[in-house]
Every structure is written in structure tokens, then in C-alpha cells.
Design an enzyme around this catalytic site. Structure first.
Site, PDB file in Angstrom:
ATOM      1  N   GLY A 120       0.794  -1.233   0.000  1.00  0.00           N
ATOM      2  CA  GLY A 120       0.000   0.000   0.000  1.00  0.00           C
ATOM      3  C   GLY A 120       0.819   1.271   0.000  1.00  0.00           C
ATOM      4  N   LEU A 164      -3.438  -0.783   9.376  1.00  0.00           N
ATOM      5  CA  LEU A 164      -3.854   0.553   9.797  1.00  0.00           C
ATOM      6  C   LEU A 164      -5.370   0.624   9.845  1.00  0.00           C
ATOM      7  CD1 LEU A 164      -1.764   2.969  10.146  1.00  0.00           C
ATOM      8  CD2 LEU A 164      -0.888   1.092   8.775  1.00  0.00           C
ATOM      9  N   TYR A 176      -8.999   2.896  11.617  1.00  0.00           N
ATOM     10  CA  TYR A 176      -9.495   4.241  11.908  1.00  0.00           C
ATOM     11  C   TYR A 176     -10.660   4.148  12.885  1.00  0.00           C
ATOM     12  CZ  TYR A 176     -11.125   9.018  11.049  1.00  0.00           C
ATOM     13  OH  TYR A 176     -11.514  10.326  11.192  1.00  0.00           O
ATOM     14  N   TYR A 202     -17.411   9.080   6.758  1.00  0.00           N
ATOM     15  CA  TYR A 202     -16.585   7.908   6.474  1.00  0.00           C
ATOM     16  C   TYR A 202     -17.537   6.781   6.103  1.00  0.00           C
ATOM     17  CZ  TYR A 202     -12.339   5.037   7.005  1.00  0.00           C
ATOM     18  OH  TYR A 202     -11.242   4.231   6.784  1.00  0.00           O
TER      19      TYR A 202
HETATM   20  P1  NAI Z   1      -2.547   6.125   0.842  1.00  0.00           P
HETATM   21  O1  NAI Z   1      -3.264   6.650  -0.340  1.00  0.00           O
HETATM   22  O2  NAI Z   1      -1.132   6.528   1.033  1.00  0.00           O
HETATM   23  O3  NAI Z   1      -2.574   4.543   0.914  1.00  0.00           O
HETATM   24  C1  NAI Z   1      -3.590   3.733   0.423  1.00  0.00           C
HETATM   25  C2  NAI Z   1      -2.944   2.829  -0.601  1.00  0.00           C
HETATM   26  O4  NAI Z   1      -3.800   1.751  -0.917  1.00  0.00           O
HETATM   27  C3  NAI Z   1      -2.623   3.524  -1.916  1.00  0.00           C
HETATM   28  O5  NAI Z   1      -1.243   3.408  -2.184  1.00  0.00           O
HETATM   29  C4  NAI Z   1      -3.441   2.738  -2.929  1.00  0.00           C
HETATM   30  O6  NAI Z   1      -2.795   2.656  -4.177  1.00  0.00           O
HETATM   31  C5  NAI Z   1      -3.523   1.392  -2.242  1.00  0.00           C
HETATM   32  N1  NAI Z   1      -4.583   0.498  -2.729  1.00  0.00           N
HETATM   33  C6  NAI Z   1      -5.900   0.756  -2.904  1.00  0.00           C
HETATM   34  N2  NAI Z   1      -6.524  -0.335  -3.356  1.00  0.00           N
HETATM   35  C7  NAI Z   1      -5.598  -1.329  -3.452  1.00  0.00           C
HETATM   36  C8  NAI Z   1      -5.626  -2.688  -3.869  1.00  0.00           C
HETATM   37  N3  NAI Z   1      -6.755  -3.265  -4.283  1.00  0.00           N
HETATM   38  N4  NAI Z   1      -4.473  -3.393  -3.848  1.00  0.00           N
HETATM   39  C9  NAI Z   1      -3.318  -2.824  -3.436  1.00  0.00           C
HETATM   40  N5  NAI Z   1      -3.225  -1.539  -3.037  1.00  0.00           N
HETATM   41  C10 NAI Z   1      -4.356  -0.803  -3.050  1.00  0.00           C
HETATM   42  O7  NAI Z   1      -3.446   6.559   2.098  1.00  0.00           O
HETATM   43  P2  NAI Z   1      -3.325   6.331   3.663  1.00  0.00           P
HETATM   44  O8  NAI Z   1      -4.350   7.243   4.236  1.00  0.00           O
HETATM   45  O9  NAI Z   1      -1.944   6.446   4.123  1.00  0.00           O
HETATM   46  O10 NAI Z   1      -3.854   4.853   3.873  1.00  0.00           O
HETATM   47  C11 NAI Z   1      -3.102   3.806   4.451  1.00  0.00           C
HETATM   48  C12 NAI Z   1      -3.917   3.127   5.535  1.00  0.00           C
HETATM   49  O11 NAI Z   1      -4.086   4.042   6.620  1.00  0.00           O
HETATM   50  C13 NAI Z   1      -5.326   2.718   5.106  1.00  0.00           C
HETATM   51  O12 NAI Z   1      -5.649   1.475   5.684  1.00  0.00           O
HETATM   52  C14 NAI Z   1      -6.176   3.815   5.717  1.00  0.00           C
HETATM   53  O13 NAI Z   1      -7.513   3.419   5.923  1.00  0.00           O
HETATM   54  C15 NAI Z   1      -5.435   4.027   7.015  1.00  0.00           C
HETATM   55  N6  NAI Z   1      -5.775   5.244   7.759  1.00  0.00           N
HETATM   56  C16 NAI Z   1      -5.645   6.478   7.184  1.00  0.00           C
HETATM   57  C17 NAI Z   1      -5.984   7.623   7.879  1.00  0.00           C
HETATM   58  C18 NAI Z   1      -5.822   8.977   7.252  1.00  0.00           C
HETATM   59  O14 NAI Z   1      -6.340   9.973   7.797  1.00  0.00           O
HETATM   60  N7  NAI Z   1      -5.131   9.108   6.143  1.00  0.00           N
HETATM   61  C19 NAI Z   1      -6.486   7.559   9.270  1.00  0.00           C
HETATM   62  C20 NAI Z   1      -6.542   6.210   9.803  1.00  0.00           C
HETATM   63  C21 NAI Z   1      -6.220   5.110   9.057  1.00  0.00           C
END
Ligand code: NAI
Length: 286
Positions: free
Chosen positions: A9, A170, A172, A182
Site C-alpha cells: 500500500g 492501519l 481508523y 466515512y
Molecule cells: P494512501 O493513499 O497513502 O494509501 C492507500 C494505498 O492503498 C494507496 O497506495 C493505494 O494505491 C492502495 N490500494 C488501494 N486499493 C488497493 C488494492 N486493491 N491493492 C493494493 N493496493 C491498493 O493513504 P493512507 O491514508 O496512508 O492509507 C493507508 C492506511 O491508513 C489505510 O488502511 C487507511 O484506511 C489508514 N488510515 C488512514 C488515515 C488517514 O487519515 N489518512 C487515518 C486512519 C487510518
């Protein structure tokens, strides 16, 4: 000896996955990444062109090395499951072996084993819709990409995760408290992920002495979060109401992830660790 980590991710330098990779690299781990297939080309060319060099700088001044980037779509477990329209899709046809099973096989072939598995991905096509307006397909897609993807990753990597190793995801707080906005079943997906963390901690602990935890992170301006549309509001809300009135940095989550992945956390498994400036502990906004 140095540990080897696979982080699923990461497709840019703004999200939690990138920050976790950096904290693990700073602690001496070798870094392998899994990048969503449609985002792979831009990510790899940006890496090559040096676009991320500034954000690759580690505390000691050196640059984080990424040993290998694997294409990954965590919605598919094996090639037989991939529908024809995806197989022939231009954005997928240029890559191969990107289903979860194939990626685990490739990592095994290339490196033999890993010590740390990180799931930092989520996707909910209807995230902007309230739950009452979410379709069955949208709901199931959120669960597939954001919850089952973790079950599948751990299942397929477990045989090559060295005993004593660590796995984390990760989550939330919308899983347990009402966070309007959300939507699309994403709150449900995080609830499943947290419950699965406990069950998987038992199963992976008994089977291979692997620890399984999840970090409940505060709001970060990542690409995924911007797509939801309320991230600025959530950041402002946290700064106004959390015990620690500062903006949360991705690095703080990265450091907590490095701790959980290290022997310092050798008795910690099946937990949800809040890394959110304490906002989860508040009962009312003040
Ligand atoms: P991000 O955009 O950096 O990461 C999400 C990633 O998931 C992206 O790189 C995307 O390409 C990838 N992705 C989506 N569908 C996919 C699939 N089918 N196969 C492989 N990769 C896939 O965003 P973020 O926010 O850093 O997200 C990372 C984790 O953190 C997630 O689980 C998110 O729910 C969690 N999170 C984020 C918060 C925030 O405020 N940004 C708060 C709490 C949790």
C-alpha cells in the site's frame, strides 16, 4: 541480522505506508513494497526520476533504499480469480504476478522469507456515500479491498514470515465511533479489520509465533484521505479537541509501527494501538 519488511500500500510519499517504510529503514530493515497495479508506473518513474529523494532522507542523512517494488492488487487472491476485463485492462496488462498469492510466491523466490508484514491499504468505491445509501456491491468492495485483503495477505505470507515476526495494519476510529462522512461501508470494513486482528493474532501466534496488531491512526492528508473529502475538517477537529493539540505527522505513526514490529513489542499481539494524539480518549469536543 537486519530484518526484511514487506509493506503493501505505498504509491507515493504522502501516506502512512511510506512513513512506515522510512521508520523501518531507519531501524535497519530492508524494504520491499507492494504497489497497487494502476499506480505502479507513476510511482516507479517518480522514484527513478528522484521525485521522492527529499522524502527518502533518513534521520542519519542517508536515503531510504527500496530493494524491490512488487505490483499488487490485494483484491485478487490468485490469477484464476481475475476477471477478463481486468486481465485485458491496459493498466494491468503491463504487469504480471500481482495477485496476493503470486506476490507472496515472488517474494519467496527472491528473498526466501520476511520478518515484518505491513498492510497500509484501503479502498471503498462509495466512501463518500452515507451507509444508508451504500449499495451491496459498494459495501462488499470496501470489505474486500480493506479487510479481506489483510486476511489474504497474512494467509499467503504466513509460511514465509519468520517465527517471532510481526504483522500490522492501519485502522481508523470510525470502526467504533460515529464519524459522519466515512461512508460506503468503510466504517464496517475497519470494524472487521480490528476484529480480525484479534482472531488472526490467535491463529498466526499459535501457528507460527507471529504477532498481529493494528494501529488506529489519526487523520493524515494522504491521497486516499483527500479522496474522502473531509480530511481538513478532521485534522482541524483533532487539533482543536485532542489532548495533544498538534497536527499528527505520518512519521509518528511510522515510529509506532517500527516499535510494534520490533522485539521491544515481543509480548504485544491482538491489540489496537491508538496513534492519534489521544483523540480517541475524549468524550466530548472542548
Ligand atoms: P494512501 O493513499 O497513502 O494509501 C492507500 C494505498 O492503498 C494507496 O497506495 C493505494 O494505491 C492502495 N490500494 C488501494 N486499493 C488497493 C488494492 N486493491 N491493492 C493494493 N493496493 C491498493 O493513504 P493512507 O491514508 O496512508 O492509507 C493507508 C492506511 O491508513 C489505510 O488502511 C487507511 O484506511 C489508514 N488510515 C488512514 C488515515 C488517514 O487519515 N489518512 C487515518 C486512519 C487510518
Amino acid at each position: 541480522k537486519g530484518k526484511r519488511a514487506f509493506i503493501a500500500g505505498v504509491a507515493d510519499d504522502n501516506g502512512y505506508g511510506w512513513a512506515i517504510a522510512k521508520s523501518l529503514a531507519a531501524a535497519g530493515a530492508e524494504i520491499l513494497l507492494g504497489t497497487w497495479v494502476p499506480a505502479l508506473n507513476i510511482f516507479e518513474s517518480s522514484l527513478r526520476r528522484g521525485k521522492f529523494d527529499e522524502s527518502r532522507v533518513l534521520p542519519d542523512g542517508s536515503l531510504m533504499e527500496i530493494t524491490k517494488v512488487y505490483p499488487l492488487d490485494a483484491v485478487f487472491d490468485n490469477y484464476e480469480d481475475v476477471p477478463e476485463d481486468i486481465k485485458t485492462n491496459k493498466r494491468y496488462a503491463g504487469s504480471s504476478k500481482w495477485t496476493v498469492k503470486e506476490v507472496a510466491e515472488s517474494v519467496k523466490e527472491d528473498f526466501g522469507s520476511i520478518d515484518i508484514l505491513v498492510h497500509s491499504l484501503a479502498n471503498g468505491p462509495e466512501v463518500t456515500k452515507p451507509l444508508l445509501e451504500t449499495s451491496r456491491n459498494g459495501y462488499l468492495a470496501a470489505l474486500s479491498a480493506s479487510s479481506y485483503s489483510y486476511v489474504s495477505l497474512l494467509k499467503h505470507f504466513l509460511p514465509i514470515l519468520n517465527p517471532g515476526g510481526s504483522s500490522l495494519s492501519l485502522t481508523y476510529i470510525a470502526s467504533e465511533r460515529i464519524i459522519p462522512g466515512y461512508g460506503g461501508g468503510m466504517s464496517s470494513a475497519k470494524a472487521a479489520l480490528e476484529s480480525d486482528t484479534r482472531v488472526l493474532a490467535f491463529e498466526a501466534g499459535r501457528k507460527r509465533k507471529i504477532r498481529v496488531n493494528t494501529i488506529s491512526a489519526g487523520p493524515l492528508r494522504s491521497r486516499a484521505a483527500k479522496a474522502i473529502g473531509f480530511i481538513e475538517k478532521m485534522i482541524d477537529y483533532s487539533i482543536a479537541n485532542a489532548p495533544l493539540q498538534k497536527e499528527l505527522s505520518a512519521e509518528e505513526v511510522g515510529n509506532a509501527a517500527a516499535f510494534l514490529s520490533s522485539p521491544l513489542a515481543s509480548a504485544i499481539t491482538g491489540t489496537v494501538l491508538y496513534v492519534d494524539n489521544g483523540l480517541n480518549a475524549m468524550g466530548v469536543g472542548v
